[in-house]
Design a protein around this motif. Structure first.
Motif, PDB file in Angstrom:
ATOM      1  N   CYS A 159       0.931  -1.014   0.111  1.00 54.21           N
ATOM      2  CA  CYS A 159      -0.088  -0.044  -0.100  1.00 54.21           C
ATOM      3  C   CYS A 159       0.770   1.367  -0.054  1.00 54.21           C
ATOM      4  CB  CYS A 159      -0.947   0.096   1.043  1.00 54.21           C
ATOM      5  SG  CYS A 159      -0.118   0.379   2.772  1.00 54.21           S
TER       6      CYS A 159
ATOM      7  N   THR B 117       7.285   3.631   0.932  1.00 54.45           N
ATOM      8  CA  THR B 117       7.453   4.579   0.072  1.00 54.45           C
ATOM      9  C   THR B 117       7.237   5.940   0.493  1.00 54.45           C
ATOM     10  OG1 THR B 117       6.837   2.867  -1.735  1.00 54.45           O
ATOM     11  CG2 THR B 117       6.744   5.341  -2.453  1.00 54.45           C
TER      12      THR B 117
ATOM     13  N   ARG C 182      10.110   7.052   2.794  1.00 57.97           N
ATOM     14  CA  ARG C 182      11.121   7.251   2.249  1.00 57.97           C
ATOM     15  C   ARG C 182      11.250   8.645   1.357  1.00 57.97           C
ATOM     16  NH1 ARG C 182      11.713   1.665   0.633  1.00 57.97           N
ATOM     17  NH2 ARG C 182      10.749   2.489  -1.429  1.00 57.97           N
TER      18      ARG C 182
HETATM   19  N1  ATP Z   1      12.168   0.055  -6.108  1.00 57.06           N
HETATM   20  C1  ATP Z   1      10.854  -0.041  -6.586  1.00 57.06           C
HETATM   21  N2  ATP Z   1      10.617  -0.036  -7.855  1.00 57.06           N
HETATM   22  C2  ATP Z   1       9.510  -0.168  -8.410  1.00 57.06           C
HETATM   23  N3  ATP Z   1       8.285  -0.302  -7.722  1.00 57.06           N
HETATM   24  C3  ATP Z   1       8.577  -0.293  -6.276  1.00 57.06           C
HETATM   25  C4  ATP Z   1       9.815  -0.084  -5.785  1.00 57.06           C
HETATM   26  N4  ATP Z   1       9.728  -0.256  -4.311  1.00 57.06           N
HETATM   27  C5  ATP Z   1       8.168  -0.372  -4.190  1.00 57.06           C
HETATM   28  N5  ATP Z   1       7.655  -0.497  -5.270  1.00 57.06           N
HETATM   29  C6  ATP Z   1       6.105  -0.612  -5.513  1.00 57.06           C
HETATM   30  O1  ATP Z   1       5.498   0.526  -4.863  1.00 57.06           O
HETATM   31  C7  ATP Z   1       4.323   0.088  -4.190  1.00 57.06           C
HETATM   32  C8  ATP Z   1       4.364   0.460  -2.729  1.00 57.06           C
HETATM   33  O2  ATP Z   1       5.343  -0.328  -2.174  1.00 57.06           O
HETATM   34  P1  ATP Z   1       6.078  -0.038  -0.569  1.00 57.06           P
HETATM   35  O3  ATP Z   1       7.298  -1.241  -0.556  1.00 57.06           O
HETATM   36  O4  ATP Z   1       5.856   1.130  -0.271  1.00 57.06           O
HETATM   37  O5  ATP Z   1       4.560  -0.996   0.249  1.00 57.06           O
HETATM   38  P2  ATP Z   1       4.509  -1.286   1.755  1.00 57.06           P
HETATM   39  O6  ATP Z   1       3.089  -0.811   2.227  1.00 57.06           O
HETATM   40  O7  ATP Z   1       5.610  -0.719   2.263  1.00 57.06           O
HETATM   41  O8  ATP Z   1       4.689  -2.989   1.604  1.00 57.06           O
HETATM   42  P3  ATP Z   1       5.403  -3.920   2.486  1.00 57.06           P
HETATM   43  O9  ATP Z   1       4.522  -3.844   3.827  1.00 57.06           O
HETATM   44  O10 ATP Z   1       5.237  -5.280   1.692  1.00 57.06           O
HETATM   45  O11 ATP Z   1       6.669  -3.612   2.857  1.00 57.06           O
HETATM   46  C9  ATP Z   1       4.224  -1.429  -4.530  1.00 57.06           C
HETATM   47  O12 ATP Z   1       3.699  -1.530  -5.636  1.00 57.06           O
HETATM   48  C10 ATP Z   1       5.748  -1.783  -4.886  1.00 57.06           C
HETATM   49  O13 ATP Z   1       5.729  -2.894  -5.593  1.00 57.06           O
END
Ligand code: ATP
Length: 259
Positions: free
Chosen positions: A41, A45, A48
């Motif tokens: 979700c 991201t 960061r």
């Molecule tokens: N380096 C990257 N390049 C391309 N897409 C990315 C990258 N990192 C994350 N994403 C995509 O961005 C979206 C959000 O990812 P993110 O890792 O922020 O989610 P999250 O909620 O922290 O997930 P999790 O709980 O699994 O760690 C996802 O669709 C992921 O595939």
């Protein structure tokens, strides 16, 4: 030593892929904010983007604003290196520099910022940061031994000491306890509670009990399906999110009906 963060109309992209859409949040100084929601979700991201680590990934970009005490960290002429000095980060896996001593690990970030210090200044800062990270008593007699010789929980607190030695305004933590046992997890949670006296803390966690234990406010993000952007669904007092959420989507998630 603690700043307010105002996130305004923040969209976050990886190349053409819109990963997170339209985030609005106001994060108060000296508070702990938890970011929760199902995998993918966009919690990490979003985190960061708060110290401009997102743009390190090739093709990654943002639109919108992230204001720290009113100043946009994405404003023209802002140096991301300065932003990262003000906004420290602790990662999921403790990552001390393995060949460096405990003391040199604490000082590593400060040295990168090329601040010159006398030996007694370095000693004082080491002690202050290790005390701040609740680690001093456990390591004070072995400061010259490698950081890699500590337990996982101690290594994570060493990384927190390294982050706070730089004297940031904000501390970001991306699942800081996910690799730790329950006792070490409690030590970090206690520490987070202490840290909010001085810092604005934002933490990503998969563990809803942890969010409930450590945070003042909780942001629940959700995603409508693969390939869709993550969205902020509800941002509220943690007690409200977990006992009386405003949105049905939040209720379904925290009660385990989905996600
Ligand atoms: N380096 C990257 N390049 C391309 N897409 C990315 C990258 N990192 C994350 N994403 C995509 O961005 C979206 C959000 O990812 P993110 O890792 O922020 O989610 P999250 O909620 O922290 O997930 P999790 O709980 O699994 O760690 C996802 O669709 C992921 O595939």
């Amino acid at each position: 030593m603690s700043k307010q963060i105002d996130i305004k109309d923040l969209d976050i992209f990886y190349g053409d892929f819109r990963a997170v859409d339209g985030v609005q949040m106001q994060i108060k100084p000296r508070s702990v904010t938890a970011l929760i929601g199902p995998s993918g979700c966009g919690k990490s991201t979003v985190l960061r983007t708060l110290n401009r680590m997102h743009e390190v990934i090739p093709g990654a970009s943002v639109s919108g604003q992230v204001l720290m005490d009113g100043n946009d960290i994405y404003g023209a002429g802002v140096d991301p290196v300065n932003v990262r000095r003000e906004v420290g980060m602790v990662f999921q896996r403790a990552n001390p520099f393995p060949t460096m001593s405990i003391k040199e690990n604490v000082l590593a970030g400060v040295r990168l910022n090329s601040r010159r210090m006398t030996k007694s200044e370095a000693d004082d800062l080491t002690e202050r940061a290790l005390r701040g990270a609740n680690l001093w008593n456990e390591v004070k007699d072995r400061l010259s031994l490698p950081g890699s010789g500590l337990s996982g929980g101690q290594q994570q607190r060493l990384c927190i000491a390294r982050a706070i030695a730089v004297e940031p305004e904000v501390l970001l933590m991306d699942e800081p306890c996910s690799a730790l046992d329950p006792i070490s997890t409690l030590a970090i949670e206690d520490l987070i509670n202490d840290l909010k006296d001085q810092y604005t803390v934002v933490i990503v966690t998969h563990n809803m009990q942890q969010a409930a234990r450590v945070s003042d406010k909780t942001a629940f993000f959700n995603i409508a399906g693969t390939g869709k952007p993550g969205k902020l669904i509800e941002f509220n007092e943690t007690s409200t999110i977990f006992s009386n959420p405003e949105k049905e989507e939040t209720e379904n998630y925290i009660s385990g009906r989905f996600g």
